[in-house]
Design an enzyme around this catalytic site. Structure first.
Site, PDB file in Angstrom:
ATOM      1  N   SER A 222       0.610  -1.364  -0.073  1.00  0.00           N
ATOM      2  CA  SER A 222      -0.009   0.108   0.033  1.00  0.00           C
ATOM      3  C   SER A 222       0.988   1.368   0.100  1.00  0.00           C
ATOM      4  O   SER A 222       1.924   1.265   0.555  1.00  0.00           O
ATOM      5  CB  SER A 222      -0.874  -0.134   1.339  1.00  0.00           C
ATOM      6  OG  SER A 222      -1.471   1.056   1.222  1.00  0.00           O
ATOM      7  N   GLU A 238       1.205  -7.019  -5.299  1.00  0.00           N
ATOM      8  CA  GLU A 238       1.923  -7.652  -6.268  1.00  0.00           C
ATOM      9  C   GLU A 238       3.614  -6.978  -5.870  1.00  0.00           C
ATOM     10  O   GLU A 238       3.539  -5.829  -6.010  1.00  0.00           O
ATOM     11  CB  GLU A 238       1.619  -7.523  -7.677  1.00  0.00           C
ATOM     12  CG  GLU A 238       2.391  -8.161  -8.676  1.00  0.00           C
ATOM     13  CD  GLU A 238       1.834  -8.437 -10.120  1.00  0.00           C
ATOM     14  OE1 GLU A 238       2.082  -9.150 -10.754  1.00  0.00           O
ATOM     15  OE2 GLU A 238       0.976  -7.717 -10.333  1.00  0.00           O
ATOM     16  N   LYS A 254      -1.415 -13.559 -11.642  1.00  0.00           N
ATOM     17  CA  LYS A 254      -2.077 -13.981 -12.765  1.00  0.00           C
ATOM     18  C   LYS A 254      -3.082 -14.963 -12.364  1.00  0.00           C
ATOM     19  O   LYS A 254      -2.937 -16.133 -11.694  1.00  0.00           O
ATOM     20  CB  LYS A 254      -1.439 -14.559 -14.052  1.00  0.00           C
ATOM     21  CG  LYS A 254      -0.718 -13.492 -14.733  1.00  0.00           C
ATOM     22  CD  LYS A 254      -1.679 -12.315 -15.320  1.00  0.00           C
ATOM     23  CE  LYS A 254      -1.255 -11.376 -16.173  1.00  0.00           C
ATOM     24  NZ  LYS A 254      -2.280 -10.275 -16.844  1.00  0.00           N
TER      25      LYS A 254
END
Length: 354
Positions: A222, A238, A254
């Site tokens: 974040s 990610e 993914k």
């Protein structure tokens, strides 16, 4: 030279809120918050960098070379961002999308003040500062009374805000058909089609919006970023790239499934994602791409897939994440590694240049 003084804080959540509120006095802010997500590759719980001592701000071409020079000349902490259009600095490519925000394509700064949180320990890592200055800042932060309505209250939140699409339905499907034609011909195997959603002629309170976003998502990466009038609010799950010692780590995502309040349905959604052949195929394509990217810098034979298609659960969604690592030679320039791996494969699709 940096001075490091450590403090113990009992109510770390309140301290983080006060710290972010205190930071708003500065023109340059980078706030990184893991929201208590722990992994074997975590380095800190939260980190704040404020007040630029020096800055590199540039567009392509030559952006990565300028960043490398800046990093070597400061030999210090640096924080900033890379934008997607730096692809034009790496390949014979161009961009034609409208740019209403006017962010520089690359910006990094050397901060005067870095504050790192790990557990209940808070490290103040200041450039050429004395103990009195650091203790004064710590006391000021600790005394701040965090209030929900204290975010720059002179700027009201407008409600409702009209969010517009940059691409309308007919054009959206036309572009999708064009990409599908490329896939059928074998030009590409996987593509990310993104469009912009935007609002104009409004005022928002960036810190308030970030606080709301973070409360909804509790993402492990974040970010609240400010450079003058430019703000970036992010809630990402990610990891693009991390370097620790001689080890590189990339964790592309993914495959996504929604959460559900019903535990049985939620577990079923997770299991279905784990076994979905289409989602696994997408993930494995990007794993191959990342392995190729890391191999450009890696010691021969050192690229490993530590985890393949592992499902991780977050507050809003389940994500399929793979972990790829590599060993690099001693002294390898981190900026060169960025050049060899940018943009991250999960953002582009495969093959990357296409």
């Amino acid at each position: 030279m940096r001075t490091i003084i450590s403090f113990t804080v009992q109510d770390i959540l309140r301290f983080k809120e006060s710290l972010l509120q205190w930071s708003q006095q500065y023109e340059e802010i980078v706030w990184l918050d893991s929201n208590n997500h722990k992994s074997s590759y975590s380095s800190f719980d939260a980190l704040l960098a404020v007040e630029a001592l020096s800055i590199v701000k540039t567009n392509a071409p030559g952006a990565f070379d300028k960043l490398s020079h800046f990093r070597n000349s400061t030999n210090d902490w640096i924080f900033g961002f890379l934008t997607y259009d730096l692809k034009n600095d790496l390949e014979v490519l161009s961009s034609c999308n409208p740019d209403q925000l006017q962010f520089p394509e690359l910006l990094f700064f050397q901060p005067k003040k870095v504050i790192r949180i790990q557990g209940k320990k808070v490290d103040f890592i200041y450039h050429n500062a004395d103990k009195i200055t650091i203790e004064a800042d710590f006391n000021n932060i600790s005394k701040l009374q965090f209030q929900e309505n204290s975010f720059n209250s002179e700027i009201p939140l407008q409600n409702p805000i009209r969010i517009k699409m940059r691409i309308f339905k007919d054009e959206y499907f036309r572009r999708i058909d064009k990409m599908l034609a490329h896939i059928h011909r074998g030009d590409i195997y996987e593509a990310n089609f993104c469009q912009e959603f935007y609002a104009e002629d409004i005022q928002i309170n960036p810190l308030k919006v970030y606080s709301n976003l973070n409360e909804i998502s509790h993402a492990p990466f974040s970010t609240f970023l400010r450079f003058g009038a430019n703000y970036l609010l992010s809630a990402s799950p990610e990891r693009y790239l991390k370097k620790t010692g001689r080890k590189l780590i990339s964790q592309p995502i993914k495959g996504t499934a929604k959460r559900d309040m019903d535990t049985t349905i939620d577990n079923s959604n997770r299991k279905n994602l784990e076994n979905d052949p289409k989602e696994r195929s997408e993930n494995i394509m990007i794993v191959d791409l990342v392995r190729n990217d890391l191999s450009k810098s890696a010691v021969k034979g050192s690229v490993l897939v530590e985890q393949l298609c592992k499902v991780h659960t977050f507050k809003q969604v389940h994500h399929m994440i793979s972990t790829i690592t590599a060993q690099i030679p001693e002294g390898r320039d981190p900026v060169e590694i960025l050049k060899e791996t940018f943009p991250m494969g999960s953002m582009t699709g495969a093959p990357k240049i296409a």
